[in-house]
Scaffold this motif. Structure first.
Motif, mmCIF file in Angstrom:
data_model
loop_
_atom_site.group_PDB
_atom_site.id
_atom_site.type_symbol
_atom_site.label_atom_id
_atom_site.label_comp_id
_atom_site.label_asym_id
_atom_site.label_seq_id
_atom_site.Cartn_x
_atom_site.Cartn_y
_atom_site.Cartn_z
ATOM 1 N N ASP A 80 -3.304 14.992 -4.405
ATOM 2 C CA ASP A 80 -3.562 16.151 -3.555
ATOM 3 C C ASP A 80 -2.318 17.034 -3.503
ATOM 4 O O ASP A 80 -1.465 16.895 -2.635
ATOM 5 N N TYR B 31 1.288 13.548 5.557
ATOM 6 C CA TYR B 31 0.535 12.476 4.910
ATOM 7 C C TYR B 31 -0.840 12.991 4.482
ATOM 8 O O TYR B 31 -1.498 13.728 5.223
ATOM 9 N N VAL B 32 -1.241 12.621 3.263
ATOM 10 C CA VAL B 32 -2.554 13.002 2.732
ATOM 11 C C VAL B 32 -3.260 11.749 2.234
ATOM 12 O O VAL B 32 -2.654 10.689 2.073
ATOM 13 N N ASP B 33 -4.559 11.886 1.981
ATOM 14 C CA ASP B 33 -5.364 10.718 1.622
ATOM 15 C C ASP B 33 -5.313 10.382 0.137
ATOM 16 O O ASP B 33 -5.430 9.210 -0.247
ATOM 17 N N GLU B 34 -5.149 11.392 -0.707
ATOM 18 C CA GLU B 34 -5.256 11.181 -2.145
ATOM 19 C C GLU B 34 -3.909 11.342 -2.835
ATOM 20 O O GLU B 34 -3.098 12.190 -2.459
ATOM 21 N N CYS C 279 2.614 11.218 0.729
ATOM 22 C CA CYS C 279 3.120 12.179 1.704
ATOM 23 C C CYS C 279 3.487 13.456 0.960
ATOM 24 O O CYS C 279 4.343 13.439 0.072
ATOM 25 N N ARG C 280 2.811 14.538 1.316
ATOM 26 C CA ARG C 280 2.953 15.791 0.568
ATOM 27 C C ARG C 280 4.070 16.652 1.143
ATOM 28 O O ARG C 280 4.198 16.821 2.354
ATOM 29 N N PRO D 58 3.437 3.750 6.778
ATOM 30 C CA PRO D 58 2.231 4.505 7.131
ATOM 31 C C PRO D 58 2.548 5.607 8.134
ATOM 32 O O PRO D 58 3.629 5.628 8.734
ATOM 33 N N TYR E 17 1.236 5.253 0.773
ATOM 34 C CA TYR E 17 0.703 6.348 1.575
ATOM 35 C C TYR E 17 1.288 7.659 1.035
ATOM 36 O O TYR E 17 2.463 7.953 1.265
ATOM 37 N N ARG F 68 0.846 -1.188 0.000
ATOM 38 C CA ARG F 68 0.000 0.000 0.000
ATOM 39 C C ARG F 68 0.882 1.238 0.000
ATOM 40 O O ARG F 68 1.897 1.278 0.694
#
Length: 510
Positions: A303, A297-300, A247-248, A343, A245, A243
């Motif tokens: 983003d 960390y962001v969800d999309e 990260c912006r 994560p 995750y 998975r």
């Protein structure tokens, strides 16, 4: 799609309502690479040395539209990664390869060196740990410097001690990504841009790949280099163990007025468990200085928002590292995303995943290629080439062209005599379209007529540097719009900023 060669006008291409470039050809390949970031293009360029049929499928309308064009552009030395990991090995190997690669591709690179700065005794311990780690990884020339030694390299720097890594460099990340793709294209690799992969199935011959365009592709070998979407590609083949995750990281760009302020890169000593290497000051090969990145960390995976809170933080951190910065020096901010496997609850870094799956023969899987992915890209290309060679023959291609066509650098960087000769040869060199960056009409036309057939505004920007100066396109964008209209017949609905759904014009006004 990109043809085998450099002249897009020699083929008939169709621009669909979604901005997809297509050509009617047999879609069976020996190798298909999903993802046209710097790593995917490095693999494509390496495989273009061989007499096989290869293609790259990319969801965006240009190569390098994600992480590969939104980072610090640093060629890392290899001090930050645990000895024995793929990250450490490929970082050091890629660093050593990058100079010659850039020479062949006519991409600017500068090995300036870097200071990792300690602010207190805890940070000093970190510096010694980083040096030991770097020594174990084979990083050359590392040295711990005191305050006086730091000042000789970078006057006015804050901190009490620093680790100097002379093999750290800077490069234009999107310039390298584009150059790799164009050279791969010139050597016969086909590029399908604006085509998002929607499904993958296994066949008797290998794999079938479906895209949003409705086209179907088949290949004997399939390579997942989808970056932020690599876990989604895995799931299409029933692989659920990974998975990503997102990260912006946000950045500030400083005006070229400060060019020369930094003689080398300046980083803070990293803190344990952080998602990145901390906010730092980075020179660019084009004269700007970057402050950043933050880490959040962001969800999309798309983003790319920029926030007022982080903007204030970047200004403060940048001023702490280089007190001479003023508010008037900030000209733009932007953000990028790291494809992290770790994560938020874990933080830090996990090692690269680069595997030839035994349970899915013919599938080569790359997951979690975050920093130092840019530096590691040439070495990853070699590693994946060896994996491909275990799956199918790779006969050398006698016609392989190692050097990219064109001239290194920009018109304004030439001597007065060289500029005069070019203007006499082509008057378009005598018309400046972008005043801030001194980019000529000829350079803009070359960017529009690029080998990959990309016609987005950002595609022109990344290839020419027009719209990248202090006014951020206020002067030159209307002129580029006029060129596209008069020279290429563009209509208002044809202008796209970057994506298929990013129109430059919302509609007509009276």
């Amino acid at each position: 799609m990109c043809p085998t060669g450099n002249r897009m006008n020699e083929i008939v291409k169709e621009r669909t309502s979604k901005g997809i470039f297509r050509i009617d050809m047999t879609n069976f390949y020996d190798v298909i690479i999903i993802g046209a970031g710097v790593v995917g293009n490095a693999i494509a360029r390496e495989l273009s040395r061989f007499d096989i049929k290869a293609a790259v499928i990319e969801r965006e309308l240009d190569v390098g539209g994600g992480t590969s064009s939104r980072n610090s552009g640093v060629v890392h030395s290899g001090i930050h990664y645990k000895p024995g990991t793929l990250r450490a090995k490929l970082n050091v190997q890629g660093n050593a390869m990058m100079g010659n690669l850039c020479k062949e591709l006519k991409v600017k690179i500068e090995y300036l060196g870097k200071l990792t700065v300690a602010q207190d005794e805890t940070d000093v311990e970190t510096l010694h740990s980083l040096k030991a780690q770097g020594d174990a990884n084979g990083v050359p020339g590392l040295a711990i410097l005191n305050k006086q030694q730091m000042e000789k390299l970078q006057p006015g720097i804050g901190g009490i001690m620093a680790l100097h890594s002379p093999s750290t460099g800077i490069i234009c990340p999107y310039g390298l990504t584009i150059a790799l793709a164009e050279n791969a294209c010139a050597n016969g690799v086909h590029f399908y841009l604006g085509q998002e992969v929607t499904a993958i199935s296994r066949t008797e011959k290998g794999f079938e790949v479906k895209t949003t365009s409705g086209e179907r592709f088949e290949s004997r070998v399939l390579i997942n280099s989808a970056g932020l979407y690599s876990d989604a590609i895995c799931r299409m083949l029933g692989i659920d163990e990974y998975r990503i995750y997102p990260c912006r990281g946000e950045y500030l760009i400083l005006d070229k007025r400060l060019a020369g302020t930094l003689s080398l890169l300046v980083y803070p000593a990293p803190h344990k468990g952080g998602a990145g290497l901390g906010i730092h000051l980075t020179n660019t090969v084009d004269g700007n200085i970057l402050i950043g990145p933050s880490n959040e960390y962001v969800d999309e995976a798309d983003d790319y928002a920029c926030t007022a809170e982080i903007l204030s933080l970047l200004k403060k951190e940048g001023h702490d590292l280089l007190p001479g910065i003023s508010a008037a020096d900030f000209i733009r901010n932007f953000s990028g995303l790291r494809a992290k496997q770790a994560p938020p609850s874990e933080g830090g870094f996990r090692d690269f995943v680069i595997e030839s799956r035994k349970d899915i023969p013919g599938f080569i899987n790359l997951v979690g290629i975050e920093s130092p992915g840019l530096t590691s890209a040439p070495a990853i290309g070699l590693m994946v080439r060896d994996m491909v060679e275990e799956l199918l023959p790779l006969p050398f291609k006698a016609s392989f062209i190692a050097e990219r066509e064109g001239r290194a650098g920009f018109f304004y960087e030439l001597s007065p005599e060289e500029r005069a000769d070019l203007v006499a040869e082509n008057p378009d060199y005598g018309e400046v379209v972008c005043r801030c960056e001194q980019i000529t009409r000829k350079e803009v036309l070359d960017a529009i007529q690029n080998p990959l057939g990309v016609k987005t505004i950002n595609g022109i920007k990344y290839r020419s540097r027009a719209m990248m100066g202090r006014c951020q396109g206020g002067f030159c964008l209307p002129r580029i719009v006029q060129i596209l209209e008069k020279e290429f017949g563009y209509k208002p609905e044809d202008y796209l900023l970057q994506h298929a759904h990013s129109p430059l014009f919302a509609g007509r006004v009276r």
